[in-house]
Design an enzyme around this catalytic site. Structure first.
Site: not given
Length: 806
Positions: A323, A558, A562
């Site tokens: 990410d 995080d 996700d």
């Protein structure tokens, strides 16, 4: 664009969509709120905001499942057989059984504790309007239809529809989109999102288990079996051995007791020795302990391992999905440049300082500017707070001047054109965030701003890259690990940041996933590097696409958005600074939220797996020669040459103890070859050498006593075991040399000083000559077969197959 489902087997699991539109049967609650009686009735009907808990397996079930296994059952039955003939000293092998059971139980209990800690919503009370009064309740005490009052900073307790007021909602943890979303009456507010601006009254619609965040929680709480190639292969070995173990043992006992009329006191221990020898009991323990030591070492490097086999899967990963926010970047922004327009730099800086003073500087952009330019102390007459609808904020001061800061097109309107627009667009294409500061003659009236008088300049910010991120990306490139950046942000911005971080060709291979069908996503997964505008569901599909192409995939994340992707990845890694849900759903947690620690973690995983692969061959030598020797004894006139305690001596000092030392050595080589083929090819030479020595020793039983032949077989097997240890230890390091020579001294001392404990008898001169001959013959077989296996492996590799690693 019509979408087709490219993953039919995952259809039910992969779709978790946010609610939209007006739900069927929606009835607006009166603005005074529900009455106490109505709320109590709805609670009784199961329409409260409480979440039903799935306790999973109980502690007792976990203990019994680990205790009553086929592996343990076989060993217990063998121990009971020894008890019947009072062969107590031959029962030492039960120590490994106890250790394996304890380690397995502790790991599962730890996983259960972690899963049960998983909570996505904070425990802050919610303010509910009932009977016209505002009450503070626990989130689970709210019911469907309740009117909940929210202000800036509050978390939405359930999926709700906005009834009064306007606000901005931060949905980054749900969707990955960093910008706040403006909300007006009739819009949805989603559970788990936060109000970043404004105040609102919303009506709860999807509560408890039906809310989006709790549906996502249930998905996160599913305990997925570890994706462990190592344990899969080890269990395959145990399963194969277990199938053959009992019939061979029964035949061996019947042959010795009924055909050879061997006394029961010798027939049972020798049969048990054959069966115990076939079980690679220490191999499972070695793998568990080596991984557990890896957990401790990673803990010292500020990495928490929540699933033991996450170390292995990360070491095997060939594709790493990242990410942008929180991984490549710190999640903060930094001021990179000031570009004055109708002012000089000094005047521009003073104006920035002045407008920062009365502003709420909690946003990432204003806090980044405030770190470089000290906010002023002049109070403002009027402040217009930032709104994601207006994309700007403003302040009027006592001198009648108004300063406006925000997105250039919103601040300047028609005046955002020409050279200034070209300049701003150029910065935006470089991945920079562009703000404009303008001065107006006049004051703020309600929500209206006076016309712009002077364009003071552009303020340029960028996402702050993590220190050493370039070195980390370079490491993965050198190791042949493909990198993919997956983000909810704009693909152009993400690709520019990725290129700045050192990810090559990011801009040329960036795609907007929101525009792709499922089939196009499959193709993009193979060719693209940066994926922007990715929803949680498409992240999940993207990981599945990469896995369908044969990749071993790790996913870092995080946020709540996700979790679906992390749960279906082979290895999941969370940043400690992210959401609680992402942390608890991950196999590994970076406690310093530092992506740059991943190279050390990968190296630790490779150390564990490579060393287990190297030392596992020592364990399988015993399994192979016990299996082959047992088959041979069925057709030879002699009995099985070993007693269980003699195999305990050989296994402990040539296999078990040295393996645990060697498994702790540094070894960061790339993992190559298949585990099962590799360890069998390494174990075969030693197994054939021991089989030769033990068979010859057993055939001498007609010439010498059974005890003397058993002693010859034990000493010869120990010598071959030490030679196998030598081949595994070369080239010598300080640790390897110390382990090898230490085991030689211990084995010799145990045989000479404590021979009677291990049922060894003194040998005469002719015995020693035969012993030396057996060791020489075994060594010749060991090195000859080893050379032949090496040659075959090279032939296979030349033919284009990876083959085993020798």
């Amino acid at each position: 664009m019509k979408k087709t489902n490219a993953f039919p087997q995952q259809e039910a699991e992969a779709t978790l969509s946010l609610p939209s539109g007006t739900p069927d049967g929606f009835q607006p609650t009166a603005l005074c709120g529900l009455s106490a009686e109505e709320a109590e009735t709805l609670q009784r009907q199961g329409l409260g905001n409480g979440v039903s808990e799935n306790p999973g397996r109980t502690v007792l079930r976990i203990i019994t499942d680990n205790l009553f296994t086929l592996f343990n059952l076989l060993n217990i039955l063998l121990a009971c057989a020894l008890l019947t003939v009072h062969a107590y000293r031959n029962m030492l092998f039960l120590g490994v059984v106890v250790s394996n059971t304890l380690i397995g139980t502790v790991q599962e209990l730890r996983a259960r504790k972690t899963v049960n800690r998983l909570k996505l919503l904070s425990e802050a009370p919610v303010r509910v309007r009932r009977n016209g009064a505002v009450l503070e309740l626990r989130a689970e005490e709210a019911v469907k239809g309740d009117l909940v009052l929210l202000r800036t900073g509050d978390q939405v307790p359930a999926d709700a529809i906005l009834r009064e007021g306007t606000c901005d909602a931060g949905e980054a943890l749900l969707t990955g989109e960093q910008d706040s979303v403006p909300k007006e009456p009739g819009d949805w507010l989603y559970s788990g999102s936060y109000l970043t601006a404004g105040e609102a009254v919303c009506q709860l619609v999807c509560v408890g288990d039906e809310s989006y965040i709790n549906r996502l929680t249930r998905k996160a709480k599913k305990i997925v079996p570890p994706h462990s190639a190592l344990m899969t292969d080890l269990k395959r070995i145990v399963r194969f051995v277990s199938i053959l173990l009992v019939p061979i043992g029964i035949l061996l006992f019947c042959k010795q007791y009924f055909l050879q009329h061997t006394e029961l006191e010798r027939a049972i221990p020798s049969t048990v020795a054959a069966m115990v020898g076939m079980i690679p009991e220490g191999l499972m323990l070695l793998a568990s302990v080596a991984l557990a030591v890896g957990v401790v070492r990673l803990g010292r490097k500020r990495t928490l391992v929540q699933e033991l086999f996450g170390i292995e899967t990360l070491a095997r990963v060939d594709t790493l999905c990242l990410d942008k926010t929180g991984t490549l970047t710190t999640g903060s922004m930094k001021l990179t440049k000031l570009s004055p327009a109708e002012s000089n730099e000094e005047e521009f800086r003073k104006a920035i300082s002045r407008v920062l003073g009365p502003m709420d500087r909690s946003s990432a952009t204003l806090s980044a500017i405030a770190r470089e330019i000290e906010p002023g102390h002049e109070p403002a007459v009027t402040v217009l707070p930032f709104s994601s609808t207006r994309k700007l904020s403003a302040a009027t001061f006592v001198d009648g001047k108004t300063l406006v800061i925000g997105a250039p097109s919103f601040v300047l309107g028609q005046r955002f054109c020409g050279k200034l627009k070209q300049e701003a667009d150029g910065y935006a294409n470089q991945g920079l965030r562009v703000l404009c500061l303008a001065e107006c003659d006049g004051t703020i009236e309600g929500q209206s701003l006076p016309p712009v008088g002077r364009i003071l300049g552009l303020i340029l910010l960028t996402d702050e890259l993590r220190p050493n991120v370039r070195q980390a990306l370079s490491f993965f490139k050198e190791q042949g690990v493909d990198l993919r950046v997956i983000s909810g942000d704009d693909p152009i911005t993400v690709s520019r940041i990725a290129e700045t971080a050192g990810l090559e060709h990011a801009s040329e291979h960036a795609v907007d996933v929101s525009l792709l069908s499922e089939d196009e996503l499959l193709l993009s997964a193979r060719d693209s590097v940066v994926f922007g505008r990715v929803t949680p569901e498409r992240k999940h599909d993207l990981i599945l696409a990469l896995k369908a192409q044969g990749h071993t995939v790790a996913m870092t994340g995080d946020g709540v958005n996700d979790i679906p992707a992390m749960k279906c990845a082979d290895c999941s890694i969370a940043m400690a600074g992210g959401s609680d849900a992402a942390r608890h759903a991950a196999q590994l947690i970076l406690l310093d939220s530092d992506f740059c620690a991943l190279p050390e973690i990968v190296s630790e995983g490779r150390r564990v797996i490579n060393n287990i692969s190297r030392t596992a061959s020592l364990f399988l030598v015993k399994t192979l020669y016990s299996f082959v020797l047992s088959l041979l004894i069925l057709f030879l006139p002699s009995g099985y040459p070993f007693q269980p305690i003699q195999l305990t001596l050989v296994s402990a000092l040539t296999v078990g103890l040295p393996s645990f030392f060697l498994a702790l050595e540094p070894n960061a080589e790339r993992i190559r070859g298949k585990f099962l083929l590799t360890v069998f090819s390494r174990a075969l030479p030693g197994a054939l050498a021991v089989t030769l020595c033990a068979t010859v020793a057993s055939l001498l039983e007609g010439v010498w006593t059974a005890e003397e032949c058993s002693t010859l077989a034990t000493l010869a097997t120990g010598a071959i075991g030490l030679l196998m240890l030598l081949t595994v230890s070369l080239p010598f390091s300080r640790i390897r040399a110390a382990v090898f020579f230490g085991m030689c001294v211990l084995y010799t001392s145990a045989s000479l000083l404590f021979g009677s404990v291990f049922l060894l008898v003194p040998l005469r001169g002719e015995h020693l000559l035969i012993l030396l001959g057996l060791i020489a013959a075994g060594a010749a077989v060991l090195f000859a077969v080893r050379a032949l296996v090496r040659r075959l492996i090279r032939s296979v590799q030349k033919a284009g197959s990876p083959g085993p690693v020798f």
